[in-house]
Design an enzyme around this catalytic site. Structure first.
Site, PDB file in Angstrom:
ATOM      1  N   SER A  16      31.011  28.517  50.300  1.00 15.62           N
ATOM      2  CA  SER A  16      29.747  28.511  49.573  1.00 15.62           C
ATOM      3  C   SER A  16      29.976  28.298  48.083  1.00 15.62           C
ATOM      4  CB  SER A  16      28.980  29.802  49.836  1.00 15.62           C
ATOM      5  OG  SER A  16      29.757  30.920  49.502  1.00 15.62           O
ATOM      6  N   CYS A  17      28.883  28.064  47.389  1.00 12.67           N
ATOM      7  CA  CYS A  17      28.882  27.807  45.952  1.00 12.67           C
ATOM      8  C   CYS A  17      29.697  28.874  45.218  1.00 12.67           C
ATOM      9  CB  CYS A  17      27.441  27.797  45.459  1.00 12.67           C
ATOM     10  SG  CYS A  17      27.264  27.353  43.744  1.00 12.67           S
ATOM     11  N   PRO A  18      30.522  28.458  44.319  1.00 12.07           N
ATOM     12  CA  PRO A  18      30.715  27.125  43.742  1.00 12.07           C
ATOM     13  C   PRO A  18      31.899  26.358  44.332  1.00 12.07           C
ATOM     14  CG  PRO A  18      31.842  28.685  42.339  1.00 12.07           C
ATOM     15  CD  PRO A  18      31.224  29.477  43.503  1.00 12.07           C
ATOM     16  N   ASP A  43      27.398  23.960  52.881  1.00 15.26           N
ATOM     17  CA  ASP A  43      26.554  24.612  51.876  1.00 15.26           C
ATOM     18  C   ASP A  43      25.508  23.603  51.392  1.00 15.26           C
ATOM     19  OD1 ASP A  43      25.424  26.007  49.790  1.00 15.26           O
ATOM     20  OD2 ASP A  43      27.216  26.017  48.542  1.00 15.26           O
ATOM     21  N   ASP A  49      24.741  20.276  43.620  1.00 14.48           N
ATOM     22  CA  ASP A  49      25.909  20.609  42.794  1.00 14.48           C
ATOM     23  C   ASP A  49      26.822  19.402  42.586  1.00 14.48           C
ATOM     24  OD1 ASP A  49      25.000  23.208  42.670  1.00 14.48           O
ATOM     25  OD2 ASP A  49      26.484  24.003  44.082  1.00 14.48           O
TER      26      ASP A  49
END
Length: 83
Positions: A16-18, A43, A49
């Site tokens: 998941s982010c980042p 994600d 992103d």
């Protein structure tokens, strides 16, 4: 190898982010000019992103983004060219 065939594939599914964008940057840093990196992520945030990162990063071009269904999960496929 034609210009549409990825030079390398980065699998960041399950992260998941980042991390998808962080690992994409690290992978791009190791590639030569003209290389095409395919990034596979689960994600949903990776879509915006990676788009934003590529738009703000000299020497990187986002070629395209798409979605696939794999094992009942959506996989976001990003194609990034190193200029």
């Amino acid at each position: 190898m034609d210009s549409d065939t990825p030079t390398e594939t980065l699998d960041v599914t399950g992260e998941s982010c980042p991390m998808p964008v962080v690992k994409t940057k690290q992978a791009v840093d190791d590639l030569d000019s003209g290389a095409l990196l395919e990034v596979r992520a689960t994600d949903a945030g990776s879509v915006s992103d990676i788009d934003g990162w590529a738009a703000g990063t000299p020497g990187v071009e986002l070629i395209g983004q798409s979605e696939e269904t794999q094992a009942d999960k959506t996989v976001y496929v990003h194609r990034v060219r190193v200029e």
